[in-house]
Design a protein around this motif. Structure first.
Motif, PDB file in Angstrom:
ATOM      1  N   PHE A  74     -42.464 -19.435 -12.073  1.00 36.16           N
ATOM      2  CA  PHE A  74     -42.245 -19.494 -10.626  1.00 36.16           C
ATOM      3  C   PHE A  74     -40.787 -19.749 -10.308  1.00 36.16           C
ATOM      4  O   PHE A  74     -40.035 -20.307 -11.103  1.00 36.16           O
ATOM      5  CB  PHE A  74     -43.151 -20.540  -9.956  1.00 36.16           C
ATOM      6  N   LEU A  75     -40.414 -19.276  -9.133  1.00 37.25           N
ATOM      7  CA  LEU A  75     -39.086 -19.483  -8.576  1.00 37.25           C
ATOM      8  C   LEU A  75     -39.247 -20.329  -7.330  1.00 37.25           C
ATOM      9  O   LEU A  75     -40.130 -20.068  -6.501  1.00 37.25           O
ATOM     10  CB  LEU A  75     -38.451 -18.136  -8.218  1.00 37.25           C
ATOM     11  N   ALA A  76     -38.420 -21.356  -7.189  1.00 37.45           N
ATOM     12  CA  ALA A  76     -38.494 -22.251  -6.032  1.00 37.45           C
ATOM     13  C   ALA A  76     -37.157 -22.255  -5.310  1.00 37.45           C
ATOM     14  O   ALA A  76     -36.088 -22.227  -5.945  1.00 37.45           O
ATOM     15  CB  ALA A  76     -38.865 -23.666  -6.469  1.00 37.45           C
ATOM     16  N   GLY A  77     -37.233 -22.297  -3.989  1.00 38.77           N
ATOM     17  CA  GLY A  77     -36.012 -22.337  -3.202  1.00 38.77           C
ATOM     18  C   GLY A  77     -36.301 -22.210  -1.713  1.00 38.77           C
ATOM     19  O   GLY A  77     -37.463 -22.153  -1.297  1.00 38.77           O
ATOM     20  N   PRO A  78     -35.256 -22.139  -0.914  1.00 39.43           N
ATOM     21  CA  PRO A  78     -35.426 -22.049   0.539  1.00 39.43           C
ATOM     22  C   PRO A  78     -36.190 -20.791   0.947  1.00 39.43           C
ATOM     23  O   PRO A  78     -35.994 -19.708   0.376  1.00 39.43           O
ATOM     24  CB  PRO A  78     -33.991 -22.014   1.066  1.00 39.43           C
ATOM     25  N   THR A  79     -37.030 -20.928   1.960  1.00 38.32           N
ATOM     26  CA  THR A  79     -37.874 -19.821   2.417  1.00 38.32           C
ATOM     27  C   THR A  79     -37.092 -18.566   2.797  1.00 38.32           C
ATOM     28  O   THR A  79     -37.540 -17.456   2.474  1.00 38.32           O
ATOM     29  CB  THR A  79     -38.737 -20.283   3.606  1.00 38.32           C
ATOM     30  N   PRO A  80     -35.938 -18.662   3.466  1.00 40.05           N
ATOM     31  CA  PRO A  80     -35.224 -17.407   3.796  1.00 40.05           C
ATOM     32  C   PRO A  80     -34.909 -16.549   2.578  1.00 40.05           C
ATOM     33  O   PRO A  80     -34.977 -15.313   2.660  1.00 40.05           O
ATOM     34  CB  PRO A  80     -33.947 -17.924   4.478  1.00 40.05           C
ATOM     35  N   TRP A  81     -34.559 -17.172   1.450  1.00 35.77           N
ATOM     36  CA  TRP A  81     -34.318 -16.403   0.233  1.00 35.77           C
ATOM     37  C   TRP A  81     -35.611 -15.834  -0.322  1.00 35.77           C
ATOM     38  O   TRP A  81     -35.702 -14.640  -0.641  1.00 35.77           O
ATOM     39  CB  TRP A  81     -33.650 -17.279  -0.840  1.00 35.77           C
ATOM     40  N   LEU A  82     -36.613 -16.688  -0.454  1.00 35.59           N
ATOM     41  CA  LEU A  82     -37.845 -16.262  -1.116  1.00 35.59           C
ATOM     42  C   LEU A  82     -38.628 -15.252  -0.292  1.00 35.59           C
ATOM     43  O   LEU A  82     -39.313 -14.385  -0.854  1.00 35.59           O
ATOM     44  CB  LEU A  82     -38.707 -17.475  -1.476  1.00 35.59           C
ATOM     45  N   ALA A  83     -38.520 -15.321   1.025  1.00 38.02           N
ATOM     46  CA  ALA A  83     -39.199 -14.339   1.865  1.00 38.02           C
ATOM     47  C   ALA A  83     -38.660 -12.936   1.619  1.00 38.02           C
ATOM     48  O   ALA A  83     -39.418 -11.950   1.623  1.00 38.02           O
ATOM     49  CB  ALA A  83     -39.041 -14.720   3.340  1.00 38.02           C
ATOM     50  N   GLU A  84     -37.358 -12.831   1.389  1.00 38.38           N
ATOM     51  CA  GLU A  84     -36.771 -11.524   1.075  1.00 38.38           C
ATOM     52  C   GLU A  84     -37.138 -11.072  -0.339  1.00 38.38           C
ATOM     53  O   GLU A  84     -37.451  -9.903  -0.569  1.00 38.38           O
ATOM     54  CB  GLU A  84     -35.247 -11.581   1.233  1.00 38.38           C
TER      55      GLU A  84
END
Length: 364
Positions: free
Chosen positions: A232-242
């Motif tokens: 899994f990759l974790a991080g801020p939603t704006p990045w992960l949404a893209e």
């Protein structure tokens, strides 16, 4: 020209940089003491295996899996202690996530930067996706060369930086302040790859949100789920949404989701095994440093890097004695005469030490 003469071939159709690559090699291991792939050597308790067997027997494998894997993501969020304002993207192991990230930033002329020696898939995937690759050498002690890293970042302006923490194949944790300086200096994304988090004393996961360009990647393979292929990759939603737009639908199957959820319900069992592996690691390290003509490096992962003279010959002799480890000699100049051994069970570690000592004696 005849149709036979004009027939398409790999050499005429495929990109030259792909033709120049060698495929990632996984040697056969049947009948061997397998200490080459950083796997957890310990089986699950019988009662937990029985629960998993029941789960899989009742699984609706005729149906597609939950595309969002919502229940599994919630379980990961819980065991990882992920900050509530951070999001998760799931991958078929961490390799798929590395490839997805590279695809996302692969504009013409974009650069992927990492250190060397490190995980070979960073470089390979940069080639797959058409990115320029820059590998910055580590110091002689396999530490970050911060001035060289900052100079490379300034020169190449990388879109993507990978830092394995702890590093593979060297096993060490880089200086956290140096990692922080790299994150701050990088104009693109920095991915801290924590594949061996369960065996290390530090993590950047709690620091998500401190840096707008920081993402943290983990896999459960080393913790005892190598056969499930789950990362899994974790991080801020704006990045992960893209990034979600690039994830192939149903990339985590029904059975991996069900089994991983059950194992994460029993996370304490896996963590207890990780603690045992850390004790086994100390035993193995002490035997290696106590062996004449062997130099071993301290590790915060579930493997140990060591150097011996004529490493390739020694590795073959160890293999002939039924123990499979990783030969790194020739893979990178800094790894000349280096071998890597996974921390196994006590019996496996003892078998390896006997095979190593016999092999060194034979070569003397």
């Amino acid at each position: 020209m005849s149709s036979a003469e004009s027939a398409v071939t790999p050499a005429t159709l495929l990109r030259p940089e792909l033709l120049a690559l060698r495929a990632y090699h996984v040697p056969p291991s049947s009948g061997m003491v397998k200490l080459d792939a950083m796997e957890n050597p310990y089986p699950l308790p019988p009662e937990l295996r029985a629960e998993i067997a029941q789960l899989t027997a009742e699984a609706a494998i005729n149906r597609y899996p939950d595309a969002s894997a919502a229940t599994l993501k919630q379980a990961i969020r819980r065991v990882a202690g992920l900050p509530s304002d951070m999001d998760i993207l799931l991958g078929n192991g961490s390799d798929e996530i590395i490839q997805l990230l590279a695809m996302a930033v692969a504009k013409p002329g974009a650069t992927l930067l990492s250190v060397e020696p490190s995980f070979v898939m960073y470089k390979m995937i940069s080639v797959f996706t058409g990115l320029n690759y820059v590998g910055v050498p580590l110091t002689e002690d396999f530490e970050l060369d911060l001035p060289a890293m900052l100079a490379a970042i300034e020169q190449h302006q990388p879109a993507l930086v990978f830092l394995a923490y702890p590093n593979n194949p060297t096993g060490n944790l880089f200086d956290a302040a140096a990692v922080e300086a790299i994150i701050r200096a990088t104009p693109g994304l920095v991915v801290v790859d924590e594949a061996y988090y369960a065996f290390a004393r530090d993590s950047f996961l709690p620091r998500l949100g401190e840096f707008p360009n920081l993402l943290v990647m983990r896999t459960f393979s080393k913790l005892g789920m190598a056969g499930l292929r789950l990362g899994f990759l974790a991080g801020p939603t704006p990045w992960l949404a893209e990034l979600e737009k690039l994830r192939l639908p149903y990339n985590v199957g029904v059975l991996p989701q069900l089994v991983a959820e059950k194992l994460l319900e029993n996370h304490d069992v896996l963590l207890a095994q990780a603690e045992q592996i850390k004790r086994d690691r100390l035993w193995l390290y002490e035997r290696l440093v106590g062996t004449v003509d062997v130099r071993a490096w301290h590790s915060e992962a579930n493997f140990i890097l060591f150097r011996v003279a004529s490493a390739t010959q020694v590795c073959e002799r160890i293999k002939a004695r039924g123990v499979l480890i990783k030969n790194l000699d020739g893979g990178h100049p800094a790894l000349t005469d280096c071998l890597r051994v996974t921390v196994g069970s006590q019996a496996e570690n003892e078998a390896f030490i006997r095979a190593l000592q016999d092999s060194l004696h034979q070569s003397a």
